[in-house]
Design a protein around this motif. Structure first.
Motif, mmCIF file in Angstrom:
data_model
loop_
_atom_site.group_PDB
_atom_site.id
_atom_site.type_symbol
_atom_site.label_atom_id
_atom_site.label_comp_id
_atom_site.label_asym_id
_atom_site.label_seq_id
_atom_site.Cartn_x
_atom_site.Cartn_y
_atom_site.Cartn_z
ATOM 1 N N LEU A 170 -33.377 -31.333 -70.488
ATOM 2 C CA LEU A 170 -34.464 -31.631 -69.568
ATOM 3 C C LEU A 170 -35.394 -30.435 -69.438
ATOM 4 N N LEU A 171 -36.644 -30.717 -69.157
ATOM 5 C CA LEU A 171 -37.658 -29.695 -68.928
ATOM 6 C C LEU A 171 -38.151 -29.798 -67.491
ATOM 7 N N VAL A 172 -38.152 -28.656 -66.818
ATOM 8 C CA VAL A 172 -38.628 -28.591 -65.438
ATOM 9 C C VAL A 172 -39.630 -27.439 -65.337
ATOM 10 N N VAL A 173 -40.745 -27.673 -64.675
ATOM 11 C CA VAL A 173 -41.711 -26.623 -64.354
ATOM 12 C C VAL A 173 -41.770 -26.530 -62.830
ATOM 13 N N TYR A 174 -41.646 -25.291 -62.296
ATOM 14 C CA TYR A 174 -41.524 -25.167 -60.844
ATOM 15 C C TYR A 174 -42.185 -23.892 -60.324
ATOM 16 N N ASP A 175 -42.385 -23.886 -59.023
ATOM 17 C CA ASP A 175 -42.913 -22.724 -58.313
ATOM 18 C C ASP A 175 -41.742 -21.792 -58.005
ATOM 19 N N PRO A 176 -41.698 -20.585 -58.569
ATOM 20 C CA PRO A 176 -40.545 -19.703 -58.345
ATOM 21 C C PRO A 176 -40.450 -19.184 -56.907
ATOM 22 N N LEU A 177 -41.526 -19.260 -56.155
ATOM 23 C CA LEU A 177 -41.498 -18.771 -54.769
ATOM 24 C C LEU A 177 -40.884 -19.790 -53.823
#
Length: 204
Positions: A170-177
């Motif tokens: 799976l691929l996830v793109v997220y806000d690290p904060l």
């Protein structure tokens, strides 16, 4: 040696000092030491893990959030593996799954996002993952120019203790904060491949 001795004699006869001759030898030695570096710098570089016929190119055209487009995914696997199927990788525990993502910004991006590749088992349980900014942090999303492709490579090393079976990548793109995931058309994670993990003794 005889030729160099004759050369030194000729140079001395025309007025060369010992310092002049010493400088000549030091200059020649320096040029010879730098020659391999010059040749190497101008030679084409190839990473053998990323070349060969075992890569599958997948046109995704997936929108992540409202400004990030994933236009292509390339999957690679070890040369010893059976010929791969589209969107399916076969590998053994301890081997890497090599993934190349081709991104494109649709507009300027304010969020410095992180990418997560996650391996989950048949029940959806997370078993392994790799998280980082695109291009090892060298090309963060905030620097992407709209319309310019960004090639982003990952090597997900399978744990040596991983059990044989079927998994999903799976691929996830997220806000690290905040940890908030960017939405996709299929939820907050995008399936990019099926992964068949096989025991070593079953590999042809």
């Amino acid at each position: 040696v005889t030729e160099r001795t004759r050369e030194i004699g000729i140079r001395q006869s025309v007025g060369a000092t010992p310092n002049d001759i010493r400088l000549q030898f030091l200059t020649e030695a320096l040029m010879l030491s730098l020659l391999p570096l010059v040749v190497s710098a101008n030679s084409p570089k190839r990473d053998p893990q990323w070349v060969g016929p075992r890569g599958a190119s997948i046109e995704f055209d997936a929108l992540i959030g409202d400004r990030i487009q994933l236009s292509d995914v390339r999957l690679y696997q070890p040369e010893a593996s059976p010929p791969m199927q589209t969107r399916r990788v076969t590998a053994q525990p301890g081997e890497p799954i090599l993934v190349e993502l081709l991104w494109q910004a649709l507009a300027s991006i304010d969020l410095r996002a992180k990418v997560s590749l996650q391996l989950v088992d048949a029940s959806g349980q997370l078993v392994h993952q790799i998280d980082r900014e695109p291009v090892d942090g060298l090309w963060p999303t905030t620097s992407w120019q709209p319309g310019r492709p960004v090639s982003d490579r990952y090597a997900l090393l399978l744990p040596g203790s991983l059990q044989a079976g079927d998994y999903q990548l799976l691929l996830v793109v997220y806000d690290p904060l905040t940890g908030e995931r960017l939405p996709t058309a299929t939820g907050d994670a995008l399936k990019i491949a099926d992964v068949a993990v096989v025991a070593q003794e079953t590999r042809p």
